[in-house]
Design an enzyme around this catalytic site. Structure first.
Site, PDB file in Angstrom:
ATOM      1  N   ASP A  12       0.809  -1.233   0.000  1.00 16.18           N
ATOM      2  CA  ASP A  12       0.000   0.000   0.000  1.00 16.18           C
ATOM      3  C   ASP A  12       0.837   1.275   0.000  1.00 16.18           C
ATOM      4  O   ASP A  12       0.432   2.299   0.546  1.00 16.18           O
ATOM      5  CB  ASP A  12      -0.971   0.016   1.203  1.00 16.18           C
ATOM      6  N   GLY A  14       1.449   3.049  -2.514  1.00 15.78           N
ATOM      7  CA  GLY A  14       0.982   3.991  -3.547  1.00 15.78           C
ATOM      8  C   GLY A  14       1.433   3.554  -4.939  1.00 15.78           C
ATOM      9  O   GLY A  14       1.544   4.373  -5.859  1.00 15.78           O
ATOM     10  N   LYS A  15       1.634   2.240  -5.102  1.00 16.88           N
ATOM     11  CA  LYS A  15       2.150   1.717  -6.391  1.00 16.88           C
ATOM     12  C   LYS A  15       1.200   2.055  -7.547  1.00 16.88           C
ATOM     13  O   LYS A  15       1.651   2.447  -8.628  1.00 16.88           O
ATOM     14  CB  LYS A  15       2.341   0.189  -6.282  1.00 16.88           C
ATOM     15  N   GLY A  39      -4.556  -4.263  -3.867  1.00 16.12           N
ATOM     16  CA  GLY A  39      -5.552  -3.230  -4.132  1.00 16.12           C
ATOM     17  C   GLY A  39      -4.784  -1.977  -4.487  1.00 16.12           C
ATOM     18  O   GLY A  39      -4.177  -1.368  -3.609  1.00 16.12           O
ATOM     19  N   HIS A  40      -4.728  -1.651  -5.773  1.00 11.44           N
ATOM     20  CA  HIS A  40      -3.943  -0.508  -6.236  1.00 11.44           C
ATOM     21  C   HIS A  40      -4.894   0.615  -6.637  1.00 11.44           C
ATOM     22  O   HIS A  40      -5.675   0.476  -7.577  1.00 11.44           O
ATOM     23  CB  HIS A  40      -3.042  -0.915  -7.411  1.00 11.44           C
ATOM     24  N   THR A  41      -4.805   1.710  -5.892  1.00  5.01           N
ATOM     25  CA  THR A  41      -5.769   2.800  -6.077  1.00  5.01           C
ATOM     26  C   THR A  41      -5.237   3.848  -7.044  1.00  5.01           C
ATOM     27  O   THR A  41      -4.090   4.274  -6.929  1.00  5.01           O
ATOM     28  CB  THR A  41      -6.017   3.509  -4.723  1.00  5.01           C
ATOM     29  N   ARG A 142       2.872 -28.695  -7.114  1.00  7.93           N
ATOM     30  CA  ARG A 142       2.713 -29.294  -8.453  1.00  7.93           C
ATOM     31  C   ARG A 142       1.344 -29.936  -8.673  1.00  7.93           C
ATOM     32  O   ARG A 142       1.214 -30.960  -9.330  1.00  7.93           O
ATOM     33  CB  ARG A 142       3.865 -30.287  -8.714  1.00  7.93           C
ATOM     34  N   GLN A 221       1.904  -6.056  -3.281  1.00  5.67           N
ATOM     35  CA  GLN A 221       2.334  -6.180  -1.883  1.00  5.67           C
ATOM     36  C   GLN A 221       3.603  -5.330  -1.665  1.00  5.67           C
ATOM     37  O   GLN A 221       3.805  -4.365  -2.387  1.00  5.67           O
ATOM     38  CB  GLN A 221       2.581  -7.644  -1.477  1.00  5.67           C
ATOM     39  N   THR A 236       3.156 -12.722   2.487  1.00  6.11           N
ATOM     40  CA  THR A 236       2.311 -13.296   1.451  1.00  6.11           C
ATOM     41  C   THR A 236       3.058 -14.494   0.856  1.00  6.11           C
ATOM     42  O   THR A 236       4.115 -14.880   1.371  1.00  6.11           O
ATOM     43  CB  THR A 236       1.915 -12.229   0.404  1.00  6.11           C
ATOM     44  N   ARG A 300      -9.991  -2.919   6.075  1.00  7.07           N
ATOM     45  CA  ARG A 300      -9.454  -2.984   7.444  1.00  7.07           C
ATOM     46  C   ARG A 300      -8.625  -1.737   7.742  1.00  7.07           C
ATOM     47  O   ARG A 300      -7.985  -1.183   6.837  1.00  7.07           O
ATOM     48  CB  ARG A 300      -8.531  -4.206   7.583  1.00  7.07           C
ATOM     49  N   LYS A 328       2.942  10.039  -0.066  1.00  5.34           N
ATOM     50  CA  LYS A 328       2.144  10.453   1.091  1.00  5.34           C
ATOM     51  C   LYS A 328       2.899  11.420   1.999  1.00  5.34           C
ATOM     52  O   LYS A 328       2.706  11.427   3.214  1.00  5.34           O
ATOM     53  CB  LYS A 328       1.621   9.224   1.846  1.00  5.34           C
ATOM     54  N   SER A 409       5.620  12.220  -3.876  1.00  5.67           N
ATOM     55  CA  SER A 409       4.181  12.325  -4.116  1.00  5.67           C
ATOM     56  C   SER A 409       3.553  13.121  -2.987  1.00  5.67           C
ATOM     57  O   SER A 409       3.826  12.871  -1.811  1.00  5.67           O
ATOM     58  CB  SER A 409       3.599  10.913  -4.197  1.00  5.67           C
ATOM     59  N   GLY A 411      -0.001  13.998  -2.831  1.00  8.29           N
ATOM     60  CA  GLY A 411      -1.464  13.978  -2.907  1.00  8.29           C
ATOM     61  C   GLY A 411      -1.912  12.773  -3.721  1.00  8.29           C
ATOM     62  O   GLY A 411      -1.084  12.081  -4.325  1.00  8.29           O
TER      63      GLY A 411
HETATM   64  P1  GDP Z   1      -0.837   0.377  -3.508  1.00  9.69           P
HETATM   65  O1  GDP Z   1      -1.417  -0.919  -3.061  1.00  9.69           O
HETATM   66  O2  GDP Z   1       0.641   0.455  -3.283  1.00  9.69           O
HETATM   67  O3  GDP Z   1      -1.208   0.746  -4.912  1.00  9.69           O
HETATM   68  O4  GDP Z   1      -1.469   1.490  -2.552  1.00  9.69           O
HETATM   69  P2  GDP Z   1      -3.029   1.618  -2.137  1.00  9.69           P
HETATM   70  O5  GDP Z   1      -3.776   2.122  -3.292  1.00  9.69           O
HETATM   71  O6  GDP Z   1      -3.493   0.372  -1.470  1.00  9.69           O
HETATM   72  O7  GDP Z   1      -2.913   2.685  -0.963  1.00  9.69           O
HETATM   73  C1  GDP Z   1      -2.354   3.931  -1.160  1.00  9.69           C
HETATM   74  C2  GDP Z   1      -3.407   4.997  -0.793  1.00  9.69           C
HETATM   75  O8  GDP Z   1      -2.772   6.250  -0.670  1.00  9.69           O
HETATM   76  C3  GDP Z   1      -4.472   5.187  -1.867  1.00  9.69           C
HETATM   77  O9  GDP Z   1      -5.671   5.518  -1.244  1.00  9.69           O
HETATM   78  C4  GDP Z   1      -3.935   6.359  -2.679  1.00  9.69           C
HETATM   79  O10 GDP Z   1      -4.972   7.092  -3.319  1.00  9.69           O
HETATM   80  C5  GDP Z   1      -3.272   7.183  -1.608  1.00  9.69           C
HETATM   81  N1  GDP Z   1      -2.103   7.967  -2.046  1.00  9.69           N
HETATM   82  C6  GDP Z   1      -1.129   7.633  -2.927  1.00  9.69           C
HETATM   83  N2  GDP Z   1      -0.185   8.595  -2.973  1.00  9.69           N
HETATM   84  C7  GDP Z   1      -0.576   9.557  -2.091  1.00  9.69           C
HETATM   85  C8  GDP Z   1      -0.005  10.801  -1.665  1.00  9.69           C
HETATM   86  O11 GDP Z   1       1.073  11.210  -2.073  1.00  9.69           O
HETATM   87  N3  GDP Z   1      -0.713  11.493  -0.729  1.00  9.69           N
HETATM   88  C9  GDP Z   1      -1.884  11.074  -0.205  1.00  9.69           C
HETATM   89  N4  GDP Z   1      -2.490  11.813   0.704  1.00  9.69           N
HETATM   90  N5  GDP Z   1      -2.449   9.894  -0.581  1.00  9.69           N
HETATM   91  C10 GDP Z   1      -1.785   9.155  -1.506  1.00  9.69           C
HETATM   92  P1  IMO Z   2      -0.930  -4.168  -2.290  1.00  9.55           P
HETATM   93  O1  IMO Z   2      -0.480  -4.691  -3.622  1.00  9.55           O
HETATM   94  C1  IMO Z   2      -0.954  -4.662   2.038  1.00  9.55           C
HETATM   95  C2  IMO Z   2      -1.014  -8.751   3.585  1.00  9.55           C
HETATM   96  C3  IMO Z   2      -2.262  -9.217   4.286  1.00  9.55           C
HETATM   97  C4  IMO Z   2      -1.678 -10.225   5.236  1.00  9.55           C
HETATM   98  C5  IMO Z   2      -0.559 -10.868   4.428  1.00  9.55           C
HETATM   99  C6  IMO Z   2      -0.934 -12.153   3.735  1.00  9.55           C
HETATM  100  O2  IMO Z   2      -2.230  -3.466  -2.320  1.00  9.55           O
HETATM  101  O3  IMO Z   2       0.156  -3.391  -1.639  1.00  9.55           O
HETATM  102  P2  IMO Z   2      -2.484 -12.846   1.701  1.00  9.55           P
HETATM  103  O4  IMO Z   2      -3.879 -12.430   1.327  1.00  9.55           O
HETATM  104  O5  IMO Z   2      -1.461 -12.511   0.675  1.00  9.55           O
HETATM  105  O6  IMO Z   2      -2.414 -14.266   2.157  1.00  9.55           O
HETATM  106  O7  IMO Z   2      -2.140 -11.977   3.014  1.00  9.55           O
HETATM  107  O8  IMO Z   2      -0.202  -9.901   3.448  1.00  9.55           O
HETATM  108  N1  IMO Z   2      -1.230  -8.220   2.212  1.00  9.55           N
HETATM  109  C7  IMO Z   2      -1.169  -6.929   1.894  1.00  9.55           C
HETATM  110  N2  IMO Z   2      -0.984  -5.842   2.669  1.00  9.55           N
HETATM  111  N3  IMO Z   2      -1.073  -4.527   0.698  1.00  9.55           N
HETATM  112  C8  IMO Z   2      -1.222  -5.603  -0.092  1.00  9.55           C
HETATM  113  O9  IMO Z   2      -1.212  -5.516  -1.434  1.00  9.55           O
HETATM  114  C9  IMO Z   2      -1.333  -6.877   0.493  1.00  9.55           C
HETATM  115  N4  IMO Z   2      -1.510  -8.130   0.024  1.00  9.55           N
HETATM  116  C10 IMO Z   2      -1.438  -8.944   1.077  1.00  9.55           C
HETATM  117  O10 IMO Z   2      -2.902  -8.159   4.945  1.00  9.55           O
HETATM  118  O11 IMO Z   2      -1.085  -9.570   6.330  1.00  9.55           O
HETATM  119 MG    MG Z   3      -2.930  -1.621  -1.794  1.00 12.47          MG
END
Ligand code: GDP
Ligand code: IMO
Ligand code: MG
Length: 421
Positions: A12, A14-15, A39-41, A142, A221, A236, A300, A328, A409, A411
């Site tokens: 998470d 911010g990928k 979950g990539h936002t 396998r 991840q 993971t 969560r 962030k 980044s 915002g």
């Molecule tokens: P990812 O899994 O690495 O793609 O990240 P997520 O999307 O799960 O979580 C990143 C969160 O931070 C998302 O809600 C983004 O919209 C937000 N975000 C990303 N870059 C920034 C930033 O520079 N500032 C702020 N405030 N939010 C950001």
């Molecule tokens: P992105 O790509 C944050 C965490 C889960 C748990 C552990 C194992 O959005 O950054 P799994 O479902 O893989 O068996 O869970 O890894 N986890 C993540 N945490 N961002 C993720 O993906 C995650 N994918 C799995 O919360 O602790």
């Molecule tokens: Mg994510």
């Protein structure tokens, strides 16, 4: 050339946003591991979209998107994701390609994930319950079914055989999981998957590389969740570090170029497991609120703490990161002071190395303290424009990690990114 972009913390970072920003430079975006646990936002014209299996280049007209063989695919989740995207991008299917060696997540994989987590009680991993662990277990064991198998005549028999094995395993758990109603949507989604562009991805990528195409491998991840180097067993089930790219896409190391490593300006973790700089207090709560730290997949609340440079130095080393991206940063606008862990104290001794087992080691972070800044970063439109104390903070991080920060980044929007020349 294949550049790599991956998370350096516990996910998470911010990928999604950064891939979406960088995608204009690339012809192909390829996911190399993970599955719908990701979950990539990203924000498209102000609308929030969360991508789980589909690469984050999908909103760029010129970008092809590949789901690589290292990914585990839940056909139901993928179908749902495509349907959601079709409303915004009717051309999504023409630019989406799926590796035929990618493994499938079956309904019974999800059931096994749920049963296994329930049986662990307070020791649970905190899995996203998407069936990731059991699907990768069948891959290395396998027994797995792959995307290419859905094109074979005996797919149904092979599915039944694997399902029977899973049912025997499920019978050993006390927890009863009602998975049966997931089966019909699965079969319908498999039917749908058959109509998509399934490719022999390693040759497909080789052809594109030969014709000079630029490729970005998108990690899911974070490095501290890597199956080998993360906080095992709270990880993971795939290699999230740069080494995973070659195996996950079928490309040789010689093609790898830039490795972008993303870190938040602080740190978060969702799910169980060690987190040395976690703040279990009002500062942690304030970070969660300011950063809106709630999971993109499960909703969560994410655990929050200061940036951990010991862990970052480790993950920068593991992937050979050539350029850092700090996200962030605007979230820290209201914080004063700001802290960064620069060592771990273990048995009274300071170290900058990651111990063998963070889970059983008593670690006390040693902090460097920085003054907060008085001008909001969210209002800055160039790096030059940012307060000197922030520039000093960046310099400190760069020097500690021995790697330059290329982007900051500030915002959620695609344009809220400051380039450091
Ligand atoms: P990812 O899994 O690495 O793609 O990240 P997520 O999307 O799960 O979580 C990143 C969160 O931070 C998302 O809600 C983004 O919209 C937000 N975000 C990303 N870059 C920034 C930033 O520079 N500032 C702020 N405030 N939010 C950001
Ligand atoms: P992105 O790509 C944050 C965490 C889960 C748990 C552990 C194992 O959005 O950054 P799994 O479902 O893989 O068996 O869970 O890894 N986890 C993540 N945490 N961002 C993720 O993906 C995650 N994918 C799995 O919360 O602790
Ligand atoms: Mg994510």
């Amino acid at each position: 050339m294949i550049d790599v972009l991956l998370g350096l913390q516990w996910g998470d970072e911010g990928k999604g946003k950064i891939v979406d920003y960088l995608a204009h430079k690339y012809d192909i975006i390829a996911r190399f591991q993970g599955g719908p646990n990701a979950g990539h936002t990203l924000y498209v014209n102000g609308v929030k979209v969360v991508l789980r299996t589909i690469p984050s280049g999908v909103f760029h007209d010129h970008c092809l998107n590949l789901i690589g063989n290292g990914v585990v695919i839940d056909p139901v989740a993928l179908k749902g994701e495509i349907e959601q995207l079709l409303a915004i991008r009717p051309d999504v299917l023409s630019r989406l390609f799926i590796a035929h060696r990618a493994h499938l997540i079956l309904p019974t994989h999800r059931a096994l994930d749920a049963a296994s987590e329930a049986a662990k009680g307070s020791d649970k991993i905190g899995s996203t319950l998407k069936g990731i662990g059991p699907a990768y277990m069948d891959k290395t064991g396998r027994n797995g079914l792959r995307v290419g198998d859905i094109l074979s005549k005996d797919f149904q028999q092979r599915y039944n055989k694997l399902k029977e094995k899973h049912l025997q395993m499920l019978a050993q758990y006390d927890q009863k999981i009602e998975w049966e109603e997931w089966e019909q949507p699965f079969m319908e989604a498999v039917e749908y998957l058959r109509t998509l562009q399934i490719v022999n991805a390693e040759y497909w990528l080789e052809d594109h590389l030969k014709s000079g195409k630029q490729i970005l491998a998108e990690g899911a991840q974070g490095s501290m969740l890597d199956i080998d180097y993360g906080t095992y067993p709270f990880v993971t089930s795939s290699n999230t570090i740069a080494a995973g790219v070659c195996a996950g896409l079928g490309v040789a190391p010689v093609h790898i170029g830039e490795v972008y490593g993303i870190t938040k300006a602080y740190c978060t973790r969702v799910g169980s497991g060690p987190f040395p700089t976690e703040l279990d207090d009002e500062t942690g709560e304030a970070l969660r609120k300011a950063g809106n730290e709630f999971g993109a997949v499960t909703g969560r609340s994410r655990r929050c703490g200061w940036i951990d440079l010991v862990a970052l130095r480790y993950t920068v080393m593991l992937s050979g990161v050539t350029k850092l991206i700090m996200t962030k940063t605007d979230v820290l606008d209201e914080f004063n002071p700001i802290k960064a862990a620069v060592a771990y104290k273990i048995d009274g001794k300071e170290t900058k190395e990651m111990p063998y087992d963070l889970c059983s080691t008593d670690v006390e972070p040693v902090y460097e303290t920085f003054p907060g800044w008085d001008k909001p970063l969210s209002a800055c439109t160039s790096f030059e424009d940012t307060p000197q104390v922030f520039k000093d903070y960046c310099k400190f991080v760069e020097q500690y990690l021995g790697t330059k920060i290329g982007f900051v980044s500030n915002g959620t929007g695609r344009d809220q990114l400051l380039v450091i020349g």
